[in-house]
Scaffold this motif. Structure first.
Motif: not given
Length: 437
Positions: A109-125
């Protein structure tokens, strides 16, 4: 908030945060993986990735068992789970605990929001969290099971040292199409240039080998570079032999191997993949591993109940073949629950010669198929439906109350069917620890 509550809260959050459940593509996953530094350093000393329509789970289970008996530190990532999310990640043969998984989700979650937010599915996360935890663990061997595809699956963000394609059959048609060459090309997307490709079926579509050839990936195919055969007794359950090829091209062999209770094609694949990952296979250690390997939900016998997560005609045909080799004690019944996007008629046709009567059950969720629809398929083949259950639990309870002594019951059609049935059997105390196999 307790660790258990925290994990459940995270899983509920992940289910809500992406607009679709499946969103094939590596761009978003690769970006977050880069932020997590997963692409900068090796995940493990050796990485083996396993793709295919059927046989992935059993192959990973045997890879893990044999590697551990050879003294190697292992990490294994598989999906989906049956009863607990923790089943998806095993470190040194043990399920990851809640606290570790939460730490992984927090890092993603921290990496996902570090810069432009990136969406991730349940499986991807979940995949990224598992990869991050594996990277911290730094095992000798990381075993990664691909999800529904290959080329565009989140697991494929990691480069394997050895890539395995077990089988190719029709499944997940909405995402992979219905043409076997197209499906094979997607599965072969896990292959890497110049790195070994282990092909686990003699009936793979030509597109798999074509992809390997295009990448100059050395091909090690069943019945070519490696093979298995039964021992002198030649009977089911007797010892078997394996012949394979080491990285340098020299031939290797193991004798007197025990039946692991899982497909021997997949056992042979596991041994070949480990040999190519520079594991010198010891006969005694391999025998010990294969005699102990257990995989929940794959031809898992609990007293008279047999649970198998197979949900396509190819898997159902294998189950029917195994049932055909077992003596009948009484009736053979089937509790069947399937999703709407699966080939129910094909599964029923494959199982029908071994089944005397059926109990169909409804599943829940957007992709669910109800018991009445399944019953229509069954009755359309002239077979008898004993009961239409509101859920797998309902079906288990009905069968528990109405089965005769000597009846065997196959529970199949979906991970969801087997998971709910297994939980119901545990509640009823109906699943004897005695194996009926």
């Amino acid at each position: 908030m307790t660790a258990a509550t925290s994990l459940q809260a995270w899983l509920a959050r992940l289910e809500r945060q992406h607009p679709v459940a499946i969103d094939l593509g590596l761009e978003r996953v690769a970006e977050v993986a880069r932020r997590l530094a997963l692409l900068d350093t090796p995940l493990a000393t050796r990485v083996i990735t396993v793709a295919g329509t059927n046989g992935k789970g059993s192959t990973v289970a045997m890879l893990e068992a044999v590697a551990r008996e050879h003294g190697l530190r292992t990490a294994a990532y598989t999906s989906p789970h049956l009863l607990r999310y923790n089943e998806r990640l095993r470190l040194a043969g043990c399920e990851a605990d809640d606290a570790a998984l939460v730490e992984g989700f927090e890092a993603v979650e921290a990496a996902r929001l570090d810069g432009d937010p990136v969406t991730l599915t349940y499986f991807e996360a979940g995949t990224l969290a598992a990869l991050w935890l594996i990277a911290r663990w730094q095992p000798d061997v990381a075993l990664l099971e691909v999800g529904l595809g290959g080329r565009l699956d989140a697991v494929n963000v990691i480069d394997p040292d050895v890539a395995v394609v077990t089988t190719v059959a029709q499944d997940h048609a909405a995402f992979l199409g219905t043409h076997l060459d197209t499906i094979g090309r997607e599965k072969a997307g896990i292959l890497r240039a110049g790195r070994p490709a282990v092909l686990g079926s003699t009936t793979l579509p030509a597109s798999v080998r074509e992809r390997a050839d295009a990448l100059s990936a050395p091909v090690f195919a069943l019945q070519e570079a490696f093979a298995w055969r039964m021992g002198d007794r030649g009977q089911e359950g007797s010892e078997w032999q394996w012949q394979g090829t080491a990285p340098g091209g020299e031939k290797v062999a193991l004798h007197g191997l025990p039946d692991p209770g899982l497909p021997l094609d997949n056992a042979a694949v596991a041994l070949q993949a480990l040999a190519l990952a520079d594991v010198t296979l010891d006969e005694t250690a391999t025998c010990r591993a294969l005699s102990r390997v257990v995989l929940a939900g794959r031809l898992q016998w609990l007293g008279p109940w047999c649970l198998d997560v197979g949900h396509n005609p190819h898997a159902a045909a294998y189950v029917a073949g195994q049932l055909a080799q077992r003596p009948r004690r009484g009736r053979r019944l089937c509790l069947l629950g399937m999703l709407a996007d699966k080939d129910a008629d094909g599964v029923i046709a494959a199982l029908a010669p071994q089944i005397d009567a059926w109990v169909t059950v409804s599943l829940s969720g957007d992709r669910a198929r109800d018991a009445a629809q399944l019953a229509t398929f069954v009755e359309g083949r002239g077979a008898k439906v004993l009961h239409q259950g509101a859920s797998p639990e309902d079906g288990v309870r009905w069968l528990h109350a109405n089965m005769d002594n000597g009846d065997d019951i196959l529970v199949c059609g979906s991970f969801w069917t087997v998971a709910e049935a297994l939980a119901a059997l545990e509640t009823l105390g109906a699943a004897s620890s005695r194996s009926a196999s």
